[in-house]
Design an enzyme around this catalytic site. Structure first.
Site, PDB file in Angstrom:
ATOM      1  N   ARG A  26      49.857  37.144  33.203  1.00 32.01           N
ATOM      2  CA  ARG A  26      49.215  37.765  32.033  1.00 32.01           C
ATOM      3  C   ARG A  26      47.728  37.428  31.939  1.00 32.01           C
ATOM      4  O   ARG A  26      47.170  37.392  30.836  1.00 32.01           O
ATOM      5  CB  ARG A  26      49.941  37.366  30.728  1.00 32.01           C
ATOM      6  CG  ARG A  26      51.457  37.477  30.773  1.00 32.01           C
ATOM      7  CD  ARG A  26      51.968  38.883  30.963  1.00 32.01           C
ATOM      8  NE  ARG A  26      51.681  39.769  29.874  1.00 32.01           N
ATOM      9  CZ  ARG A  26      52.474  39.967  28.820  1.00 32.01           C
ATOM     10  NH1 ARG A  26      53.606  39.318  28.727  1.00 32.01           N
ATOM     11  NH2 ARG A  26      52.156  40.811  27.883  1.00 32.01           N
ATOM     12  N   ARG A  30      44.229  39.939  26.980  1.00 30.58           N
ATOM     13  CA  ARG A  30      44.608  38.888  26.036  1.00 30.58           C
ATOM     14  C   ARG A  30      43.580  37.798  25.837  1.00 30.58           C
ATOM     15  O   ARG A  30      43.090  37.594  24.744  1.00 30.58           O
ATOM     16  CB  ARG A  30      45.906  38.195  26.479  1.00 30.58           C
ATOM     17  CG  ARG A  30      47.092  39.101  26.491  1.00 30.58           C
ATOM     18  CD  ARG A  30      48.289  38.338  26.963  1.00 30.58           C
ATOM     19  NE  ARG A  30      49.422  38.483  26.070  1.00 30.58           N
ATOM     20  CZ  ARG A  30      50.512  37.752  26.150  1.00 30.58           C
ATOM     21  NH1 ARG A  30      50.599  36.797  27.039  1.00 30.58           N
ATOM     22  NH2 ARG A  30      51.495  37.939  25.326  1.00 30.58           N
ATOM     23  N   ARG A  39      39.286  46.945  24.704  1.00 33.49           N
ATOM     24  CA  ARG A  39      40.512  47.365  24.023  1.00 33.49           C
ATOM     25  C   ARG A  39      40.190  47.933  22.641  1.00 33.49           C
ATOM     26  O   ARG A  39      40.768  48.917  22.208  1.00 33.49           O
ATOM     27  CB  ARG A  39      41.408  46.131  23.941  1.00 33.49           C
ATOM     28  CG  ARG A  39      42.573  46.187  23.054  1.00 33.49           C
ATOM     29  CD  ARG A  39      43.793  46.758  23.743  1.00 33.49           C
ATOM     30  NE  ARG A  39      44.949  46.452  22.930  1.00 33.49           N
ATOM     31  CZ  ARG A  39      45.148  46.966  21.737  1.00 33.49           C
ATOM     32  NH1 ARG A  39      44.305  47.813  21.224  1.00 33.49           N
ATOM     33  NH2 ARG A  39      46.219  46.629  21.035  1.00 33.49           N
ATOM     34  N   ASP A  76      52.258  47.539  32.262  1.00 36.31           N
ATOM     35  CA  ASP A  76      53.318  46.846  31.540  1.00 36.31           C
ATOM     36  C   ASP A  76      54.651  47.152  32.195  1.00 36.31           C
ATOM     37  O   ASP A  76      54.802  48.210  32.817  1.00 36.31           O
ATOM     38  CB  ASP A  76      53.354  47.261  30.064  1.00 36.31           C
ATOM     39  CG  ASP A  76      54.039  46.197  29.228  1.00 36.31           C
ATOM     40  OD1 ASP A  76      53.352  45.316  28.699  1.00 36.31           O
ATOM     41  OD2 ASP A  76      55.283  46.214  29.139  1.00 36.31           O
ATOM     42  N   TYR A 154      65.450  46.093  26.898  1.00 33.94           N
ATOM     43  CA  TYR A 154      64.554  46.839  25.997  1.00 33.94           C
ATOM     44  C   TYR A 154      65.083  48.242  25.709  1.00 33.94           C
ATOM     45  O   TYR A 154      64.942  48.760  24.607  1.00 33.94           O
ATOM     46  CB  TYR A 154      63.144  46.933  26.590  1.00 33.94           C
ATOM     47  CG  TYR A 154      62.342  45.658  26.397  1.00 33.94           C
ATOM     48  CD1 TYR A 154      61.849  45.316  25.139  1.00 33.94           C
ATOM     49  CD2 TYR A 154      62.105  44.799  27.456  1.00 33.94           C
ATOM     50  CE1 TYR A 154      61.120  44.151  24.957  1.00 33.94           C
ATOM     51  CE2 TYR A 154      61.377  43.624  27.278  1.00 33.94           C
ATOM     52  CZ  TYR A 154      60.892  43.314  26.024  1.00 33.94           C
ATOM     53  OH  TYR A 154      60.188  42.153  25.843  1.00 33.94           O
TER      54      TYR A 154
HETATM   55  O1  CP3 Z   1      49.836  39.861  34.008  1.00 35.89           O
HETATM   56  C1  CP3 Z   1      48.963  40.655  33.629  1.00 35.89           C
HETATM   57  O2  CP3 Z   1      47.922  40.276  33.091  1.00 35.89           O
HETATM   58  C2  CP3 Z   1      49.154  42.135  33.898  1.00 35.89           C
HETATM   59  C3  CP3 Z   1      49.500  42.905  32.769  1.00 35.89           C
HETATM   60  C4  CP3 Z   1      50.856  42.722  32.103  1.00 35.89           C
HETATM   61  C5  CP3 Z   1      51.063  43.086  30.736  1.00 35.89           C
HETATM   62  N1  CP3 Z   1      52.393  42.957  30.473  1.00 35.89           N
HETATM   63  C6  CP3 Z   1      50.009  43.549  29.824  1.00 35.89           C
HETATM   64  C7  CP3 Z   1      50.237  43.459  28.364  1.00 35.89           C
HETATM   65  C8  CP3 Z   1      52.092  42.296  32.619  1.00 35.89           C
HETATM   66  C9  CP3 Z   1      52.444  41.750  33.997  1.00 35.89           C
HETATM   67  C10 CP3 Z   1      53.052  42.481  31.574  1.00 35.89           C
HETATM   68  C11 CP3 Z   1      54.480  42.186  31.761  1.00 35.89           C
HETATM   69  C12 CP3 Z   1      55.377  42.221  30.604  1.00 35.89           C
HETATM   70  N2  CP3 Z   1      55.346  43.079  29.522  1.00 35.89           N
HETATM   71  C13 CP3 Z   1      56.524  41.396  30.468  1.00 35.89           C
HETATM   72  C14 CP3 Z   1      56.995  40.390  31.494  1.00 35.89           C
HETATM   73  C15 CP3 Z   1      56.212  39.129  31.481  1.00 35.89           C
HETATM   74  C16 CP3 Z   1      56.495  38.222  30.316  1.00 35.89           C
HETATM   75  O3  CP3 Z   1      55.505  37.839  29.652  1.00 35.89           O
HETATM   76  O4  CP3 Z   1      57.641  37.833  30.101  1.00 35.89           O
HETATM   77  C17 CP3 Z   1      57.144  41.735  29.244  1.00 35.89           C
HETATM   78  C18 CP3 Z   1      58.393  41.108  28.674  1.00 35.89           C
HETATM   79  C19 CP3 Z   1      56.396  42.809  28.664  1.00 35.89           C
HETATM   80  C20 CP3 Z   1      56.682  43.555  27.415  1.00 35.89           C
HETATM   81  C21 CP3 Z   1      55.581  43.405  26.436  1.00 35.89           C
HETATM   82  N3  CP3 Z   1      54.325  43.953  26.569  1.00 35.89           N
HETATM   83  C22 CP3 Z   1      55.607  42.695  25.200  1.00 35.89           C
HETATM   84  C23 CP3 Z   1      56.800  41.935  24.674  1.00 35.89           C
HETATM   85  C24 CP3 Z   1      54.354  42.835  24.598  1.00 35.89           C
HETATM   86  C25 CP3 Z   1      53.887  42.363  23.240  1.00 35.89           C
HETATM   87  C26 CP3 Z   1      53.634  40.930  23.169  1.00 35.89           C
HETATM   88  C27 CP3 Z   1      52.626  40.439  24.171  1.00 35.89           C
HETATM   89  O5  CP3 Z   1      53.077  39.880  25.182  1.00 35.89           O
HETATM   90  O6  CP3 Z   1      51.414  40.596  23.983  1.00 35.89           O
HETATM   91  C28 CP3 Z   1      53.545  43.580  25.494  1.00 35.89           C
HETATM   92  C29 CP3 Z   1      52.126  43.960  25.276  1.00 35.89           C
HETATM   93  C30 CP3 Z   1      51.154  43.642  26.333  1.00 35.89           C
HETATM   94  N4  CP3 Z   1      51.366  43.818  27.667  1.00 35.89           N
HETATM   95  C31 CP3 Z   1      49.835  43.161  26.126  1.00 35.89           C
HETATM   96  C32 CP3 Z   1      49.250  43.054  27.401  1.00 35.89           C
HETATM   97  C33 CP3 Z   1      47.834  42.647  27.727  1.00 35.89           C
HETATM   98  C34 CP3 Z   1      49.187  42.869  24.764  1.00 35.89           C
HETATM   99  C35 CP3 Z   1      48.889  44.153  24.084  1.00 35.89           C
HETATM  100  C36 CP3 Z   1      47.495  44.272  23.541  1.00 35.89           C
HETATM  101  O7  CP3 Z   1      46.506  43.874  24.176  1.00 35.89           O
HETATM  102  O8  CP3 Z   1      47.436  44.844  22.470  1.00 35.89           O
END
Ligand code: CP3
Length: 344
Positions: A26, A30, A39, A76, A154
């Site tokens: 991640r 973020r 963003r 994602d 999901y």
């Molecule tokens: O690793 C990276 O930086 C690449 C991008 C990436 C995102 N999501 C961007 C994202 C990756 C590899 C993911 C994987 C992901 N997404 C997982 C598996 C990894 C883990 O952390 O367990 C899961 C379960 C998700 C589903 C998901 N996406 C959730 C539950 C959420 C909300 C909570 C959170 O983690 O922020 C997201 C949103 C998300 N995906 C964001 C980002 C940068 C935040 C959204 C934002 O910027 O508004």
């Protein structure tokens, strides 16, 4: 493809390196002010994911800012359910939400085919192509998908959950339907990962974020089996399997057709090595909360982790970096790994 920094790929291939490679799960988005700025200029998270130029820009930010040894494509895991016909919304501060979920055989029937899903994800392949072009061989790019169990969770639950009890109920009450859905997700994920490789991804990671919710028996039946199918279908590109909380699955993971096993911070390196054997590389596993501690503590815990893993290790956190982690602390972690030298 020739990489200026190929320490990550060398370790995956089992070659000797002077120190472990380092990147953070991640890392794209973020924690970076540059990410938050970009963003904020867009409608929402999805617009960023679906706009290849912007997704590429966000992917490269941590390479410039942190100097990590690998990039991961900004996307994602939830793009797969969407491509299969279940669109997601990303609610500000709340996480994902699916207006439509799977609850019956006909819901599964009405999903798009794996081939259609593959075609609907062109924006990811485009983002990968643009990223690879702009990276210009600085570091390799990691592509990814969710593990079929985590994606099914999901698609049934419709949102994040501490227990995913609706998804687990489905496994207990409709195991055949669950397997049908897992097959579909698996087929789509294989095509999707292959296209990511065609577009330029040099390595792949499978995220099984909700592995820890299943019993060992259920995990073998509903998760490892499908992860195994994905790994066996991909030829010639390294794969990391990161299954959070899957301590009991390590014996089975030893038999997977993959190169790297990601470990969370509850998994002890020696224990994991005994279970998995010497043929695989480990990735992880610093507790992301260590990055809230003092600079001396971060350095201490990082060196302790590297020392305990020894060689055949990719330094990373045990889960994604938390959004409120101070950037300076992330840099201390990365730089501590980069300054480390194995004694011979
Ligand atoms: O690793 C990276 O930086 C690449 C991008 C990436 C995102 N999501 C961007 C994202 C990756 C590899 C993911 C994987 C992901 N997404 C997982 C598996 C990894 C883990 O952390 O367990 C899961 C379960 C998700 C589903 C998901 N996406 C959730 C539950 C959420 C909300 C909570 C959170 O983690 O922020 C997201 C949103 C998300 N995906 C964001 C980002 C940068 C935040 C959204 C934002 O910027 O508004």
């Amino acid at each position: 493809m020739h990489y200026k920094n190929d320490i990550f790929l060398k370790v995956v291939r089992g070659e000797e390196v002077p120190r472990p490679p380092v990147w953070l799960m991640r890392q794209a988005g973020r924690i970076l002010p540059q990410y938050r700025e970009l963003r904020a200029s867009l409608k929402d998270f999805k617009e960023l994911v679906e706009t290849p130029d912007k997704a590429a820009e966000v992917t490269i930010q941590p390479i410039d800012e942190l100097g990590v040894d690998a990039a991961i494509i900004f996307s994602d895991i939830l793009v797969i359910p969407e491509a299969l016909g279940l669109p997601y919304q990303m609610e500000e501060k709340q996480g994902p939400f699916f207006p439509k979920v799977i609850s019956s055989a006909s819901d599964i029937e009405s999903l798009y085919s794996a081939e259609d899903a593959e075609a609907r994800l062109q924006y990811v392949y485009d983002a990968i192509k643009i990223t690879v072009k702009h990276l210009d061989g600085r570091v390799p790019l990691i592509g990814f998908c969710g593990a079929p169990w985590t994606i099914l969770a999901y698609m049934i639950e419709g949102k994040g959950s501490k227990t995913f009890s609706q998804a687990k109920k489905f496994l207990y009450t409709e195991p055949l339907l669950a397997e049908k859905l897992l097959d579909k997700i698996t087929d789509a994920s294989i095509l999707y990962l292959k296209q990511q490789v065609n577009a330029g991804a040099a390595h792949l990671q499978i995220f099984d974020s909700w592995a820890g919710l299943l019993s060992s028996e259920q995990y073998a039946q509903f998760s490892t089996k499908y992860i195994g199918r994905i790994c066996s279908a991909i030829k010639g590109t390294g794969i990391t399997v990161f299954a959070k909380g899957a301590m009991n699955a390590l014996d089975d993971f030893a038999k997977l057709d993959c190169e790297v096993i990601g470990l969370d911070w509850t998994m002890e390196p020696d224990f994991a090595r005994t279970k998995v054997g010497d043929h695989m590389v480990f990735q992880g596993n610093l507790d992301p909360c260590v990055l809230y501690a003092s600079p001396e503590s971060i350095r201490g815990y990082t060196i302790d982790m590297i020392s305990r893993f020894g060689k055949k290790h990719i330094a990373n956190l045990g889960h994604g970096v938390y959004p409120d982690t101070p950037l300076d602390n992330v840099k201390i972690f990365v730089n501590t790994v980069k300054e480390f030298k194995y004694n011979t």
